[in-house]
Design an enzyme around this catalytic site. Structure first.
Site, PDB file in Angstrom:
ATOM      1  N   LYS A  13       0.931  -1.243  -0.045  1.00  0.00           N
ATOM      2  CA  LYS A  13      -0.055  -0.061  -0.153  1.00  0.00           C
ATOM      3  C   LYS A  13       0.981   1.219   0.007  1.00  0.00           C
ATOM      4  O   LYS A  13       0.555   2.052  -0.636  1.00  0.00           O
ATOM      5  CB  LYS A  13      -0.746  -0.022   1.214  1.00  0.00           C
ATOM      6  CG  LYS A  13      -1.741  -1.136   1.296  1.00  0.00           C
ATOM      7  CD  LYS A  13      -2.779  -0.953   2.456  1.00  0.00           C
ATOM      8  CE  LYS A  13      -2.233  -1.066   3.843  1.00  0.00           C
ATOM      9  NZ  LYS A  13      -1.582  -2.357   4.332  1.00  0.00           N
ATOM     10  N   ARG A  88      -9.248   1.065   8.718  1.00  0.00           N
ATOM     11  CA  ARG A  88      -9.250  -0.197   9.202  1.00  0.00           C
ATOM     12  C   ARG A  88     -10.178  -0.826   9.985  1.00  0.00           C
ATOM     13  O   ARG A  88     -10.064  -1.949  10.438  1.00  0.00           O
ATOM     14  CB  ARG A  88      -7.885  -0.225  10.177  1.00  0.00           C
ATOM     15  CG  ARG A  88      -6.636  -0.585   9.486  1.00  0.00           C
ATOM     16  CD  ARG A  88      -5.511  -0.445  10.461  1.00  0.00           C
ATOM     17  NE  ARG A  88      -4.280  -1.091  10.125  1.00  0.00           N
ATOM     18  CZ  ARG A  88      -3.168  -0.651   9.690  1.00  0.00           C
ATOM     19  NH1 ARG A  88      -3.080   0.513   9.394  1.00  0.00           N
ATOM     20  NH2 ARG A  88      -2.126  -1.123   9.516  1.00  0.00           N
ATOM     21  N   ARG A 127      11.468  -7.180   5.191  1.00  0.00           N
ATOM     22  CA  ARG A 127      11.580  -5.736   5.613  1.00  0.00           C
ATOM     23  C   ARG A 127      12.255  -5.556   7.122  1.00  0.00           C
ATOM     24  O   ARG A 127      12.459  -4.695   7.380  1.00  0.00           O
ATOM     25  CB  ARG A 127      10.114  -5.406   5.502  1.00  0.00           C
ATOM     26  CG  ARG A 127       9.756  -3.645   5.891  1.00  0.00           C
ATOM     27  CD  ARG A 127       8.570  -3.431   5.345  1.00  0.00           C
ATOM     28  NE  ARG A 127       7.468  -3.703   6.458  1.00  0.00           N
ATOM     29  CZ  ARG A 127       6.389  -3.087   6.263  1.00  0.00           C
ATOM     30  NH1 ARG A 127       5.900  -2.545   5.205  1.00  0.00           N
ATOM     31  NH2 ARG A 127       5.271  -3.269   7.167  1.00  0.00           N
ATOM     32  N   ARG A 133      11.756  -2.456  11.697  1.00  0.00           N
ATOM     33  CA  ARG A 133      10.635  -2.299  12.182  1.00  0.00           C
ATOM     34  C   ARG A 133       9.812  -3.060  13.101  1.00  0.00           C
ATOM     35  O   ARG A 133       9.879  -4.432  12.973  1.00  0.00           O
ATOM     36  CB  ARG A 133       9.510  -1.766  11.008  1.00  0.00           C
ATOM     37  CG  ARG A 133       8.630  -0.618  11.030  1.00  0.00           C
ATOM     38  CD  ARG A 133       7.624  -0.439  10.014  1.00  0.00           C
ATOM     39  NE  ARG A 133       6.566  -0.813  10.382  1.00  0.00           N
ATOM     40  CZ  ARG A 133       5.446  -0.721   9.644  1.00  0.00           C
ATOM     41  NH1 ARG A 133       5.514  -0.452   8.357  1.00  0.00           N
ATOM     42  NH2 ARG A 133       4.124  -1.149  10.027  1.00  0.00           N
ATOM     43  N   ARG A 144      -0.972  -8.528  13.513  1.00  0.00           N
ATOM     44  CA  ARG A 144      -1.278  -7.302  12.534  1.00  0.00           C
ATOM     45  C   ARG A 144      -2.323  -8.295  11.506  1.00  0.00           C
ATOM     46  O   ARG A 144      -3.304  -7.804  10.996  1.00  0.00           O
ATOM     47  CB  ARG A 144      -0.086  -6.813  12.043  1.00  0.00           C
ATOM     48  CG  ARG A 144       0.481  -5.993  12.916  1.00  0.00           C
ATOM     49  CD  ARG A 144       1.981  -5.473  12.559  1.00  0.00           C
ATOM     50  NE  ARG A 144       1.797  -4.565  11.459  1.00  0.00           N
ATOM     51  CZ  ARG A 144       2.911  -4.669  10.637  1.00  0.00           C
ATOM     52  NH1 ARG A 144       3.870  -5.234  10.637  1.00  0.00           N
ATOM     53  NH2 ARG A 144       2.793  -3.721   9.481  1.00  0.00           N
TER      54      ARG A 144
HETATM   55  P1  AMP Z   1       0.822   0.446   9.246  1.00  0.00           P
HETATM   56  O1  AMP Z   1       2.210   0.983   9.058  1.00  0.00           O
HETATM   57  O2  AMP Z   1      -0.419   1.035   8.373  1.00  0.00           O
HETATM   58  O3  AMP Z   1       0.846  -0.875   9.067  1.00  0.00           O
HETATM   59  O4  AMP Z   1       0.406   0.883  10.810  1.00  0.00           O
HETATM   60  C1  AMP Z   1       1.454   0.575  11.729  1.00  0.00           C
HETATM   61  C2  AMP Z   1       0.557   0.370  13.103  1.00  0.00           C
HETATM   62  O5  AMP Z   1       0.022   1.490  13.527  1.00  0.00           O
HETATM   63  C3  AMP Z   1      -0.745  -0.549  13.186  1.00  0.00           C
HETATM   64  O6  AMP Z   1      -0.276  -1.728  13.163  1.00  0.00           O
HETATM   65  C4  AMP Z   1      -1.529  -0.289  14.272  1.00  0.00           C
HETATM   66  O7  AMP Z   1      -1.096  -0.424  15.463  1.00  0.00           O
HETATM   67  C5  AMP Z   1      -1.373   1.453  14.104  1.00  0.00           C
HETATM   68  N1  AMP Z   1      -2.349   1.876  12.966  1.00  0.00           N
HETATM   69  C6  AMP Z   1      -2.005   2.464  11.836  1.00  0.00           C
HETATM   70  N2  AMP Z   1      -3.156   2.834  11.057  1.00  0.00           N
HETATM   71  C7  AMP Z   1      -4.236   2.567  12.153  1.00  0.00           C
HETATM   72  C8  AMP Z   1      -5.769   2.418  12.034  1.00  0.00           C
HETATM   73  N3  AMP Z   1      -6.089   3.190  11.076  1.00  0.00           N
HETATM   74  N4  AMP Z   1      -6.507   2.226  12.987  1.00  0.00           N
HETATM   75  C9  AMP Z   1      -5.812   1.547  14.260  1.00  0.00           C
HETATM   76  N5  AMP Z   1      -4.436   1.538  14.181  1.00  0.00           N
HETATM   77  C10 AMP Z   1      -3.634   1.982  13.454  1.00  0.00           C
END
Ligand code: AMP
Length: 188
Positions: A13, A88, A127, A133, A144
């Site tokens: 994404k 989400r 990654r 990360r 996740r």
């Molecule tokens: P991402 O980089 O989008 O995979 O997000 C990393 C982490 O940030 C996720 O595993 C959640 O802990 C938090 N996070 C990011 N976006 C959201 C969202 N829209 N709703 C809830 N938690 C989020």
């Protein structure tokens, strides 16, 4: 154009969103990036979400909805937005509709990047090695992926019923996926 780029963690994404920023001048709104920036800055918000993120769980709807609301206000002249990693949950999707309706606009497209679980695991392991990360470690990644399957995937019928959902095969290389994404945006 208000585009939601949709898919499990590791689907590509962020990579595709960045291409669209570069090629079309859209603004990428990644709640994950915003939360990581909050952590880096040492803000109260960053401290509040750190443990939740490291475990791979979702932070509260309220927090991410407020972040998006703020960014929409800060970028009023943008030619388009790419929502990356948001919404989400169904509550977030409904809130996004409300935030956009208040600005006389709506979600025009949702592009789902389809990648099978085995490929996701491989990508995330790589990654983790390359970027370190914390939430890419195998335990957090499993959480996740479960969060995606249980809380996020149910948004697909929500967007399908609105007629805005399109699928792109995310297993191909980055350029091929970008080509398919561009076709979806231009042709329809
Ligand atoms: P991402 O980089 O989008 O995979 O997000 C990393 C982490 O940030 C996720 O595993 C959640 O802990 C938090 N996070 C990011 N976006 C959201 C969202 N829209 N709703 C809830 N938690 C989020």
């Amino acid at each position: 154009m208000n585009l939601v780029i949709f898919g499990p963690p590791g689907a590509g994404k962020g990579t595709q969103a960045k291409r669209l920023v570069h090629e079309r001048g859209y603004i990428q709104l990644s709640t994950g990036d915003m939360l990581r920036a909050a952590r880096k800055s040492g803000s109260d918000l960053g401290k509040k979400v750190a443990a939740i993120m490291d475990a791979g769980n979702l932070v509260s709807d309220e927090i991410v909805i407020a972040l998006i609301d703020e960014q929409l206000d800060l970028n009023k002249k943008a030619p388009g937005f790419i929502f990356d990693g948001f919404p989400r949950t169904l509550a977030q999707a409904e809130a996004l509709d409300g935030l956009l309706a208040r600005r006389d606009t709506k979600v025009n497209r949702v592009i789902r990047l389809n990648v099978d679980d085995a490929a996701l695991l491989k990508r995330i392991a790589l990654r983790f090695e390359e970027q370190g990360r914390d939430d890419d470690n195998p335990t957090a990644f499993e959480v996740r992926l479960n969060a995606y399957n249980e809380q996020t995937a149910p948004l697909l019928p929500f967007y399908e019923s609105k007629g805005v959902l399109r699928e792109v095969r995310g297993m191909n290389d980055i350029d091929a996926v970008a080509g398919d994404v561009a076709r979806v945006l231009d042709l329809e």
